[in-house]
Each structure stands twice: as structure tokens, then as C-alpha cells.
Write a protein that holds these residues in place. Sequence first.
Motif, mmCIF file in Angstrom:
data_model
loop_
_atom_site.group_PDB
_atom_site.id
_atom_site.type_symbol
_atom_site.label_atom_id
_atom_site.label_comp_id
_atom_site.label_asym_id
_atom_site.label_seq_id
_atom_site.Cartn_x
_atom_site.Cartn_y
_atom_site.Cartn_z
ATOM 1 N N LYS A 148 4.585 2.104 5.984
ATOM 2 C CA LYS A 148 4.959 1.593 7.061
ATOM 3 C C LYS A 148 3.521 1.434 7.841
ATOM 4 C CE LYS A 148 9.580 3.336 7.532
ATOM 5 N NZ LYS A 148 10.687 3.340 8.379
ATOM 6 N N LEU A 149 3.299 0.578 8.781
ATOM 7 C CA LEU A 149 1.484 0.061 9.383
ATOM 8 C C LEU A 149 2.434 1.485 10.351
ATOM 9 C CD1 LEU A 149 -0.865 -1.398 9.473
ATOM 10 C CD2 LEU A 149 0.371 -2.487 10.724
ATOM 11 N N GLY A 150 1.100 2.172 11.140
ATOM 12 C CA GLY A 150 1.248 3.097 12.125
ATOM 13 C C GLY A 150 1.834 4.188 11.394
ATOM 14 N N ASP A 151 2.081 4.685 10.817
ATOM 15 C CA ASP A 151 2.585 5.925 9.616
ATOM 16 C C ASP A 151 1.159 6.661 9.545
ATOM 17 O OD1 ASP A 151 4.916 5.449 9.773
ATOM 18 O OD2 ASP A 151 5.454 5.844 8.310
ATOM 19 N N ARG A 152 1.553 8.555 9.742
ATOM 20 C CA ARG A 152 0.165 8.817 9.338
ATOM 21 C C ARG A 152 0.348 8.735 7.619
ATOM 22 N NH1 ARG A 152 2.863 12.805 12.270
ATOM 23 N NH2 ARG A 152 1.844 13.210 14.347
ATOM 24 N N MET A 153 -1.048 8.404 7.436
ATOM 25 C CA MET A 153 -1.493 8.918 5.857
ATOM 26 C C MET A 153 -1.962 9.948 5.582
ATOM 27 S SD MET A 153 -3.706 5.648 4.104
ATOM 28 C CE MET A 153 -5.214 6.694 3.536
ATOM 29 N N ASP A 154 -0.676 10.444 4.872
ATOM 30 C CA ASP A 154 -0.571 12.342 4.092
ATOM 31 C C ASP A 154 -1.519 12.142 2.866
ATOM 32 O OD1 ASP A 154 0.039 13.285 5.915
ATOM 33 O OD2 ASP A 154 2.384 12.991 5.741
ATOM 34 N N GLY A 155 -1.368 11.441 2.200
ATOM 35 C CA GLY A 155 -2.451 11.301 0.574
ATOM 36 C C GLY A 155 -3.756 9.969 0.760
ATOM 37 N N ASP A 193 12.692 -8.116 -2.648
ATOM 38 C CA ASP A 193 11.704 -7.938 -2.830
ATOM 39 C C ASP A 193 10.716 -7.147 -2.137
ATOM 40 O OD1 ASP A 193 11.591 -11.095 -3.734
ATOM 41 O OD2 ASP A 193 12.150 -11.546 -1.295
ATOM 42 N N GLN A 194 11.184 -6.077 -1.946
ATOM 43 C CA GLN A 194 10.142 -4.515 -1.231
ATOM 44 C C GLN A 194 9.327 -4.296 -2.517
ATOM 45 O OE1 GLN A 194 13.347 -2.598 0.982
ATOM 46 N NE2 GLN A 194 11.762 -1.107 2.366
ATOM 47 N N SER A 195 8.626 -3.801 -2.410
ATOM 48 C CA SER A 195 8.071 -3.204 -3.068
ATOM 49 C C SER A 195 7.413 -1.511 -3.018
ATOM 50 C CB SER A 195 6.181 -3.356 -2.916
ATOM 51 O OG SER A 195 5.802 -4.720 -3.151
ATOM 52 N N ILE A 196 8.032 -0.514 -4.535
ATOM 53 C CA ILE A 196 8.118 0.898 -4.945
ATOM 54 C C ILE A 196 7.301 0.800 -6.141
ATOM 55 C CG2 ILE A 196 9.788 2.472 -4.716
ATOM 56 C CD1 ILE A 196 11.890 0.827 -4.234
ATOM 57 N N ALA A 197 6.738 1.899 -5.941
ATOM 58 C CA ALA A 197 5.503 3.228 -6.587
ATOM 59 C C ALA A 197 6.517 3.673 -7.815
ATOM 60 C CB ALA A 197 4.574 3.669 -6.054
ATOM 61 N N MET A 257 0.887 -1.344 -0.067
ATOM 62 C CA MET A 257 -0.271 -0.006 -0.061
ATOM 63 C C MET A 257 1.281 1.501 0.414
ATOM 64 S SD MET A 257 -2.729 -0.992 -0.216
ATOM 65 C CE MET A 257 -4.656 -0.611 0.856
ATOM 66 N N PHE A 258 0.184 2.061 -0.840
ATOM 67 C CA PHE A 258 1.363 3.548 -1.086
ATOM 68 C C PHE A 258 0.050 5.184 -0.377
ATOM 69 C CE2 PHE A 258 2.188 1.096 -3.974
ATOM 70 C CZ PHE A 258 4.504 0.747 -3.595
ATOM 71 N N THR A 259 0.825 5.580 -0.401
ATOM 72 C CA THR A 259 -0.270 7.466 0.173
ATOM 73 C C THR A 259 -0.044 7.787 -1.473
ATOM 74 O OG1 THR A 259 1.599 8.584 1.188
ATOM 75 C CG2 THR A 259 0.450 7.090 2.614
ATOM 76 N N GLY A 260 0.671 7.402 -2.832
ATOM 77 C CA GLY A 260 0.893 9.129 -3.935
ATOM 78 C C GLY A 260 1.601 10.362 -2.800
ATOM 79 N N ILE A 261 2.237 10.050 -1.922
ATOM 80 C CA ILE A 261 3.006 11.436 -1.562
ATOM 81 C C ILE A 261 3.938 10.593 -2.310
ATOM 82 C CG2 ILE A 261 4.082 12.321 0.245
ATOM 83 C CD1 ILE A 261 0.970 12.972 0.110
ATOM 84 N N ILE A 262 4.450 11.304 -3.115
ATOM 85 C CA ILE A 262 6.411 11.023 -3.539
ATOM 86 C C ILE A 262 7.124 11.612 -2.700
ATOM 87 C CG2 ILE A 262 7.505 11.675 -5.369
ATOM 88 C CD1 ILE A 262 4.952 9.868 -5.927
ATOM 89 N N GLU A 263 8.485 10.254 -2.530
ATOM 90 C CA GLU A 263 9.590 10.325 -1.859
ATOM 91 C C GLU A 263 10.373 11.209 -2.827
ATOM 92 O OE1 GLU A 263 11.586 7.630 1.433
ATOM 93 O OE2 GLU A 263 9.766 6.755 0.203
ATOM 94 N N GLU A 264 10.814 10.573 -3.534
ATOM 95 C CA GLU A 264 11.495 11.258 -4.339
ATOM 96 C C GLU A 264 11.391 10.865 -5.901
ATOM 97 O OE1 GLU A 264 16.284 9.474 -5.446
ATOM 98 O OE2 GLU A 264 15.278 8.947 -3.489
ATOM 99 N N VAL A 265 12.283 11.849 -6.993
ATOM 100 C CA VAL A 265 11.815 12.124 -8.280
ATOM 101 C C VAL A 265 13.521 11.035 -8.636
ATOM 102 C CG1 VAL A 265 12.289 13.202 -9.977
ATOM 103 C CG2 VAL A 265 10.406 13.530 -8.279
#
Length: 195
Positions: A87-94, A37-41, A1-9
Motif C-alpha cells: 500500500k502506498l504510504g506503508d513502511r517498507m520493511d523488506g 484483479d489484485q496482485s499477490i506474490a 510492488m512488494f516488500t518481501g515480507i511474507i504475510e501468510e503461508v
Amino acid sequence: MFTGIIEEVAEVVELTRENNNLHLSIKAKFTPELRIDQSIAHNGVCLTVVSLDEARYTVTAIKETLSKTNLDQLKKGSTINLERGMKLGDRMDGHIVQGHVDQTAICIAVEEAGGSWNFTFEYDPELENVTIEKGSITVNGVSLTVVNSAKNKFSVSIIPYTYEHTTFKTLKTGDLVNLEFDVIGKYVKRISEFR
């Protein structure tokens, strides 16, 4: 799962074709923190890290992914929006983003609006995806609010921070983008089809 808040270009440093697959090697600042094995958008497309070293990591897009996204248009040196999994427990800003692109769209207008930008996108209505005014949409992995919703097009307004910290600063009329429609809206639409 993701939030749509871009971490890096980040930069695409290598593209390798193998049968119907495309291996993308990306140079990202967070590469040393990754593991296999990590997932990245990638522009909103969830892909799995298959190899890495200190400077870059590699993911693989299969034929199905390439046929439904804009990843096949990337070239060496292209920039791409990246977000690591939530991460489970993080704020979901998007908003809730799965990293499963529904379809692509064409940017049909870019307008400067006195310190912000309005981007308009048109998509194929045959897939029957819908947007709603003030609803959520993911464009190339960026969580955004829909304005000017219509049957097969919509606009989004981009603040200066988002413009500078995503690939929106290089997006122009005629460019192909990935769309992920709001998952809650997709479930509501599907349920209503059975009534």
C-alpha cells in the motif's frame, strides 16, 4: 510492488491445467479481503486474482511463468508464501520486490546454527545475475540479506521468526526455489554493460 515480507503461508487446494496454463486455487486467511484483479506474490511470483469465493481464490500462471519458476512443482496440499501488494504510504520493511522472478536455484545446503539456520543456494551463472555481500535477494518471495556471495551461489541466514512464518521450515537440500535479484543491482549491472 512488494516488500518481501511474507504475510501468510497458505495451502494450494487445487491445481487445474488448461492448455499451457496452470490455475492455482489457494486457501488463505485474507481471501475475504481480496477482489478480482489484485496482485499477490506467490513464492515471489506476482499473479493476478482471476476468481474467488469466501474460502479460496484462483490465479493463473502461463507457460512463460511456469518455465522460469518453481510453481510447476506445486501439488495439492503444498504450502506457499504469500504477500499482497504494497500500500502506498506503508513502511517498507523488506526491500523493493517486483514479483518478477529472474531464475530458479537449488538449495545445496541447510545448516542449523545455534538458533538460526544458514541456507545455501546455487544458480545457473549463464543468466549473469549477481549477488553482493550484504545485498538484498528474494528467495521464494522472502526478502533476505546475502551472506557468502560467490559467482553462482550465495547463502542467507534465517532467524527463528522467518523460519517459522515462511516455507523455509519445510525447505530442504535439493529443493528448487525462485530468485528475484535486487532491482537496483540489476539496473546498475545493465548500465555498466553499455560503458
